[in-house]
Design a protein around this motif. Sequence first.
Motif, PDB file in Angstrom:
ATOM      1  N   ALA A 189      -3.962   2.394  -8.474  1.00  0.00           N
ATOM      2  CA  ALA A 189      -2.880   2.351  -7.459  1.00  0.00           C
ATOM      3  C   ALA A 189      -2.965   3.178  -6.241  1.00  0.00           C
ATOM      4  O   ALA A 189      -3.068   2.953  -5.082  1.00  0.00           O
ATOM      5  CB  ALA A 189      -1.629   2.350  -8.118  1.00  0.00           C
ATOM      6  N   SER A 190      -3.194   4.713  -6.488  1.00  0.00           N
ATOM      7  CA  SER A 190      -3.382   5.505  -5.872  1.00  0.00           C
ATOM      8  C   SER A 190      -4.567   5.389  -4.572  1.00  0.00           C
ATOM      9  O   SER A 190      -4.461   5.523  -3.496  1.00  0.00           O
ATOM     10  CB  SER A 190      -3.546   7.021  -6.344  1.00  0.00           C
ATOM     11  N   ALA A 191      -5.726   4.752  -5.276  1.00  0.00           N
ATOM     12  CA  ALA A 191      -6.999   4.370  -4.516  1.00  0.00           C
ATOM     13  C   ALA A 191      -6.638   3.299  -3.540  1.00  0.00           C
ATOM     14  O   ALA A 191      -6.911   3.087  -2.292  1.00  0.00           O
ATOM     15  CB  ALA A 191      -7.944   4.063  -5.288  1.00  0.00           C
ATOM     16  N   ILE A 192      -5.813   2.175  -3.883  1.00  0.00           N
ATOM     17  CA  ILE A 192      -5.333   1.104  -3.204  1.00  0.00           C
ATOM     18  C   ILE A 192      -4.556   1.634  -2.176  1.00  0.00           C
ATOM     19  O   ILE A 192      -4.659   1.502  -0.915  1.00  0.00           O
ATOM     20  CB  ILE A 192      -4.527   0.185  -3.873  1.00  0.00           C
ATOM     21  N   GLU A 193      -3.518   2.727  -2.187  1.00  0.00           N
ATOM     22  CA  GLU A 193      -2.485   3.122  -1.226  1.00  0.00           C
ATOM     23  C   GLU A 193      -3.608   4.102  -0.219  1.00  0.00           C
ATOM     24  O   GLU A 193      -3.309   3.811   1.154  1.00  0.00           O
ATOM     25  CB  GLU A 193      -1.792   4.148  -1.851  1.00  0.00           C
ATOM     26  N   ASP A 194      -4.495   4.798  -0.599  1.00  0.00           N
ATOM     27  CA  ASP A 194      -5.356   5.138   0.384  1.00  0.00           C
ATOM     28  C   ASP A 194      -6.030   4.414   1.239  1.00  0.00           C
ATOM     29  O   ASP A 194      -6.355   4.569   2.508  1.00  0.00           O
ATOM     30  CB  ASP A 194      -6.537   6.133  -0.504  1.00  0.00           C
ATOM     31  N   ALA A 195      -6.481   3.222   0.740  1.00  0.00           N
ATOM     32  CA  ALA A 195      -7.086   2.115   1.440  1.00  0.00           C
ATOM     33  C   ALA A 195      -5.960   1.457   2.668  1.00  0.00           C
ATOM     34  O   ALA A 195      -6.494   1.133   3.801  1.00  0.00           O
ATOM     35  CB  ALA A 195      -7.770   1.121   0.658  1.00  0.00           C
ATOM     36  N   ILE A 196      -4.989   1.363   2.041  1.00  0.00           N
ATOM     37  CA  ILE A 196      -3.836   0.944   2.994  1.00  0.00           C
ATOM     38  C   ILE A 196      -3.636   1.905   4.118  1.00  0.00           C
ATOM     39  O   ILE A 196      -3.265   1.562   5.302  1.00  0.00           O
ATOM     40  CB  ILE A 196      -2.566   0.495   2.224  1.00  0.00           C
ATOM     41  N   GLU A 197      -3.600   3.209   3.613  1.00  0.00           N
ATOM     42  CA  GLU A 197      -3.249   4.269   4.780  1.00  0.00           C
ATOM     43  C   GLU A 197      -4.372   4.281   5.929  1.00  0.00           C
ATOM     44  O   GLU A 197      -4.169   4.562   6.822  1.00  0.00           O
ATOM     45  CB  GLU A 197      -3.432   5.527   3.950  1.00  0.00           C
ATOM     46  N   ALA A 198      -5.708   3.940   5.325  1.00  0.00           N
ATOM     47  CA  ALA A 198      -7.015   3.815   6.303  1.00  0.00           C
ATOM     48  C   ALA A 198      -6.954   2.593   6.769  1.00  0.00           C
ATOM     49  O   ALA A 198      -7.879   2.412   7.741  1.00  0.00           O
ATOM     50  CB  ALA A 198      -8.063   4.039   5.537  1.00  0.00           C
TER      51      ALA A 198
END
Length: 704
Positions: free
Chosen positions: A118-127
């Motif tokens: 989930a944190s990795a997905i959030e990082d991708a959204i942020e990017a």
Amino acid sequence: MAIIRAGQRVWTRVPRPQLYTRSRRDFSSSSVRSGYEDTVHNLRIGKHTRVIYQGFTGRVATGNAKDSLAYGTNIVGGVTPGKEGEHLGLPLLPNLKRAKELLKPDATAVFVAAPQCASAIEDAIEAEIPLIVAVAEHIPLHDIMRVTSILKTQSKSRLVGANAPGIIAPIGSCRIGFQPLPTFAPGHIGIAAKSGTLSYETVASITRSGLGQSLCIGMGGDIIAGTNLVDALKVFEADPQTEGIVLVGEVGGRAEEDAAEWIKEYRRRVRDPKPIAALVGGQFAPSGRIMGHAGAWAAKGERSAMEKYSVLLEAGVTMVDHPENFGGVMKTLLAQSGRDVKRITKDGAAQQKRGYHTFRQQSITSGGSSRVAQFQQKQQQERKLHLRPDQAPEPLEPYLAQVKGLSLSPEEAPSDAFYVSVTVDRTERAPALATAPTANPSQVNQRVRKFPYDWRHGPSDSTINQAIEHMHLGSAPPAAAKQINSLLRSLAKMYKDKEAVTLSGTVSIDHKTGNLVLHQPSLILQFDDGAFRSNKRQEDIHSLRQKETEVAEEVEAENDGIVYVRLDDPEANIGTLVNGAGLAMNTVDALRLHGGKAANFLDTGGKATSETVKRSFEIILRDPRVKVIFVNIFGGLTDGGMIAEGILLAFKEVDMKGVPVLVRIRGTNEEKGQKIVAESGLGLEAFDGFAEAAKRVVEVANSR
């Protein structure tokens, strides 16, 4: 409405966007905001799509990337935190910010384990990566609700998954996920599916027919999906390469109902609509049981799989009973629609030299798929802990204490009781209050209504008031009205604190005191098993599980990585052994339509081994009702030869009790598997087509 007969029966809401307040993780940089629905076009992948990997240097990601590169996917690099240099001859960067700047990706494949996914997905959204594909299973439900609450605040990134095989465009040789490549071929049919194994058999049928696939989208089997069937339909409508559409649904949620509403509107506004065929698995799934996938269960107010089948049929969709029929059905529908089937088939066939029958011989089918299966399906058992009413007061007590004057009664609810719940609204991808003005079991399903809210902020005053208003409590005493408001707030807090899936019960008003009464026998408390399995959270809740009260065979199967559900029909006499939850559900359904009754649902899972197959036979044979065992395997990620070896191992080491075994093996290494079975000397019966196999299984079962 077309009616097509070929050996067995074949018949022929768009979600409202919600407004959310921004948080520190609201990532869209645009001053003119649109919404998540506007990212649907990001699903149009192909040769142009620049793909990166998160978790690039991991063993699973490495094997998958090698296969995808050989397939033709335009992989431009990847990210592993703290590492920089090269991997597989491609740039390796330490974070997504650098990857976005230097590699300019259009999509990211998130090959990160569930605890960190989930944190990795959030990082991708942020990017602001346009397309994010997450394949991991057992991402905690509340992690995904946090992610989807963030997705709704932006209009840059689109999520596929989680717990999905991903997305693949055979017509553009672009794979982002772990689909078994030998099954796919370029062509003109768009496919969207909840189930991986059912989609693979669907793809194989389409490939054999010569039509091939334009784009295949895995919705995934989790409770909440980043991309649903309506999203896929919008893409298929706009895609000039897609001539026909296939949907593969199953029990649980209302994605199929939403799709039916969209299709009705589509058929009204389009003069020459693309033909659509569909299948819905789990029509004979027992009520209240999770059928392998985390999301394969129907909540209060949701239609059964059989009802969803009828809803799609009414919308003008051609329904099939087994995925092996999709190829022939689609060719017929395309012809009936006036499309040039010869041209479409020729286009597909011309590009299938690397297709189903020849591609499997290439080195591309390395160990990558089996490693992904282990990564994606590890700990694939129950996704909910269900506490009995006598266990419920312990976790509830501190939350009920906040509702002054509320009493907990051991008595059954009276006839004038009301239904209250906090659960999931899958269409809105959010938690929701759910209430009904009755608790009568024969009426509550029709009268319950959901009131979704933002996971981050909890239900607003207006949402709570709407939920209470739906209960028709206008004449309730002031004390009870205040208490129901407080109870809904307390349940919503517990829902988030304890990572619940559903908290529900019935309440009534004590006419003597004017206070609210919560009836203990009605309590249903279900908690997300993924939170505990993946992240070791909520240990206090999950320590309440009492395995000794559960079906012994189901617990044993769980310990061996097998999903086994005993079906209670006393007349059932067919044991089933299947790989994949969707295919296992459909096997139970299709046997019933051929006049047989399955005694069990059994999914060996994507990490099935010969030992797993042996253990599956042992568990099935514990049921004295079983007169014949039907092994139904479609080798997508599972190797047909390995399954055949497992059957032979079972006959060597297990007392088969004279129970005949009939085997259908298709897909990856099907020739090897079929040859092993045929030459075993064990009197096994082997089959190619499902209809032929099912007919024989029923015949054998009824003769014993």
